[in-house]
Design a protein around this motif. Sequence first.
Motif, PDB file in Angstrom:
ATOM      1  N   ASN A   1      -2.956   6.027  -1.751  1.00 37.01           N
ATOM      2  CA  ASN A   1      -4.281   5.425  -1.909  1.00 37.01           C
ATOM      3  C   ASN A   1      -4.255   4.170  -2.772  1.00 37.01           C
ATOM      4  O   ASN A   1      -5.283   3.577  -3.055  1.00 37.01           O
ATOM      5  CB  ASN A   1      -5.243   6.429  -2.545  1.00 37.01           C
ATOM      6  CG  ASN A   1      -5.552   7.562  -1.586  1.00 37.01           C
ATOM      7  OD1 ASN A   1      -5.653   7.343  -0.378  1.00 37.01           O
ATOM      8  ND2 ASN A   1      -5.663   8.770  -2.122  1.00 37.01           N
TER       9      ASN A   1
ATOM     10  N   THR B   1      -6.117  -1.714  -6.507  1.00 36.04           N
ATOM     11  CA  THR B   1      -7.217  -0.810  -6.193  1.00 36.04           C
ATOM     12  C   THR B   1      -6.682   0.573  -5.861  1.00 36.04           C
ATOM     13  O   THR B   1      -5.581   0.726  -5.332  1.00 36.04           O
ATOM     14  CB  THR B   1      -8.058  -1.321  -5.000  1.00 36.04           C
ATOM     15  OG1 THR B   1      -7.161  -1.631  -3.926  1.00 36.04           O
ATOM     16  CG2 THR B   1      -8.843  -2.558  -5.346  1.00 36.04           C
ATOM     17  N   MET B   2      -7.507   1.559  -6.202  1.00 36.09           N
ATOM     18  CA  MET B   2      -7.190   2.948  -5.874  1.00 36.09           C
ATOM     19  C   MET B   2      -8.377   3.465  -5.104  1.00 36.09           C
ATOM     20  O   MET B   2      -9.503   3.446  -5.627  1.00 36.09           O
ATOM     21  CB  MET B   2      -6.983   3.722  -7.178  1.00 36.09           C
ATOM     22  CG  MET B   2      -6.688   5.190  -7.005  1.00 36.09           C
ATOM     23  SD  MET B   2      -5.081   5.485  -6.261  1.00 36.09           S
ATOM     24  CE  MET B   2      -4.020   5.300  -7.680  1.00 36.09           C
ATOM     25  N   GLU B   3      -8.136   3.852  -3.847  1.00 35.00           N
ATOM     26  CA  GLU B   3      -9.238   4.260  -2.970  1.00 35.00           C
ATOM     27  C   GLU B   3     -10.364   3.227  -3.012  1.00 35.00           C
ATOM     28  O   GLU B   3     -11.529   3.568  -3.200  1.00 35.00           O
ATOM     29  CB  GLU B   3      -9.762   5.643  -3.379  1.00 35.00           C
ATOM     30  CG  GLU B   3      -8.769   6.739  -3.052  1.00 35.00           C
ATOM     31  CD  GLU B   3      -9.131   8.078  -3.675  1.00 35.00           C
ATOM     32  OE1 GLU B   3      -9.917   8.088  -4.640  1.00 35.00           O
ATOM     33  OE2 GLU B   3      -8.628   9.095  -3.203  1.00 35.00           O
ATOM     34  N   GLU B   4      -9.968   1.953  -2.873  1.00 32.71           N
ATOM     35  CA  GLU B   4     -10.920   0.823  -2.805  1.00 32.71           C
ATOM     36  C   GLU B   4     -11.602   0.508  -4.144  1.00 32.71           C
ATOM     37  O   GLU B   4     -12.389  -0.411  -4.244  1.00 32.71           O
ATOM     38  CB  GLU B   4     -12.013   1.027  -1.724  1.00 32.71           C
ATOM     39  CG  GLU B   4     -11.524   1.545  -0.372  1.00 32.71           C
ATOM     40  CD  GLU B   4     -10.454   0.678   0.270  1.00 32.71           C
ATOM     41  OE1 GLU B   4     -10.462  -0.548   0.049  1.00 32.71           O
ATOM     42  OE2 GLU B   4      -9.582   1.232   0.978  1.00 32.71           O
ATOM     43  N   ARG B   5     -11.325   1.300  -5.161  1.00 34.11           N
ATOM     44  CA  ARG B   5     -11.938   1.051  -6.463  1.00 34.11           C
ATOM     45  C   ARG B   5     -10.950   0.226  -7.307  1.00 34.11           C
ATOM     46  O   ARG B   5      -9.768   0.563  -7.400  1.00 34.11           O
ATOM     47  CB  ARG B   5     -12.199   2.403  -7.153  1.00 34.11           C
ATOM     48  CG  ARG B   5     -12.880   2.328  -8.497  1.00 34.11           C
ATOM     49  CD  ARG B   5     -13.202   3.755  -8.995  1.00 34.11           C
ATOM     50  NE  ARG B   5     -12.016   4.640  -8.955  1.00 34.11           N
ATOM     51  CZ  ARG B   5     -11.144   4.748  -9.957  1.00 34.11           C
ATOM     52  NH1 ARG B   5     -11.294   4.064 -11.054  1.00 34.11           N
ATOM     53  NH2 ARG B   5     -10.095   5.558  -9.848  1.00 34.11           N
TER      54      ARG B   5
ATOM     55  N   ARG C   1       0.852  -1.183   0.000  1.00 32.97           N
ATOM     56  CA  ARG C   1       0.000   0.000   0.000  1.00 32.97           C
ATOM     57  C   ARG C   1       0.888   1.233   0.000  1.00 32.97           C
ATOM     58  O   ARG C   1       1.752   1.386   0.858  1.00 32.97           O
ATOM     59  CB  ARG C   1      -0.911   0.008   1.228  1.00 32.97           C
ATOM     60  CG  ARG C   1      -1.761   1.273   1.316  1.00 32.97           C
ATOM     61  CD  ARG C   1      -2.683   1.250   2.519  1.00 32.97           C
ATOM     62  NE  ARG C   1      -3.938   0.561   2.250  1.00 32.97           N
ATOM     63  CZ  ARG C   1      -4.953   1.088   1.552  1.00 32.97           C
ATOM     64  NH1 ARG C   1      -4.843   2.278   1.019  1.00 32.97           N
ATOM     65  NH2 ARG C   1      -6.055   0.409   1.370  1.00 32.97           N
TER      66      ARG C   1
END
Length: 228
Positions: A135, A146-150, A132
Amino acid sequence: MNEKILLVEDEKTLAKALKFSLEKEGFTVEVAYDGEEGLQALSQEAPDLIILDLMLPKIDGYEFCRRLRRNSDVPIIMLTARNEDIDKILGLELGADDYMTKPFNTRELLARIKAILRRTGQLEQGGRKSIRIGNLQVDLIRHRVTMEEREIPLTSREYALLSFLASNPGRVYSREQLLEQVWGYDFCGDARTVDVHIRHLREKLEEQPAEPRYILTVWGAGYKFKEA
Ligand code: CA
């Protein structure tokens, strides 16, 4: 411990004494007495570390390093004379990991060898499951990014390139090294292939691809991943 060390040193007395000391510590030691022999040994052995004298007959330490670094990251400790240009030796051009000025203390050399092997061993085994940075999260088990959980959809090559760079944050890789590491020995594309993949990754990851925050360009050298 049975790590293999390639020692490239033309002073036979020194080479023999070092081989003896290193073997006593449990290392397997291969000795080459000039650069040409050293490169031959490399193609047959897969050393975990190279101790390389700078001033060598036939192919000197500078040239040896340049050729080696085209396709290998194996750690190098350079043996140098007092007046050598250390910036150059440790810099991108030669990419040695450490150096010792002759005459040196064997115990000190052993300490540095162990420190480097510990570091590279950790990098390889790591056992990390994810990375990590900011983000961005790279799931090394599921190969998901993932980027900001997306979730960011990536091709397998984009994933390979990203996970390689992100696993070694702050470290600069030339296009050739990335081709070698991510595409493999038999890939005969050119360095622009790397640029294209980097551009695609930036378009997917970066808010402003023209001002990247994760995958950074190091002018004249290559690319590096932002340090955490
Ligand atoms: Ca020499």
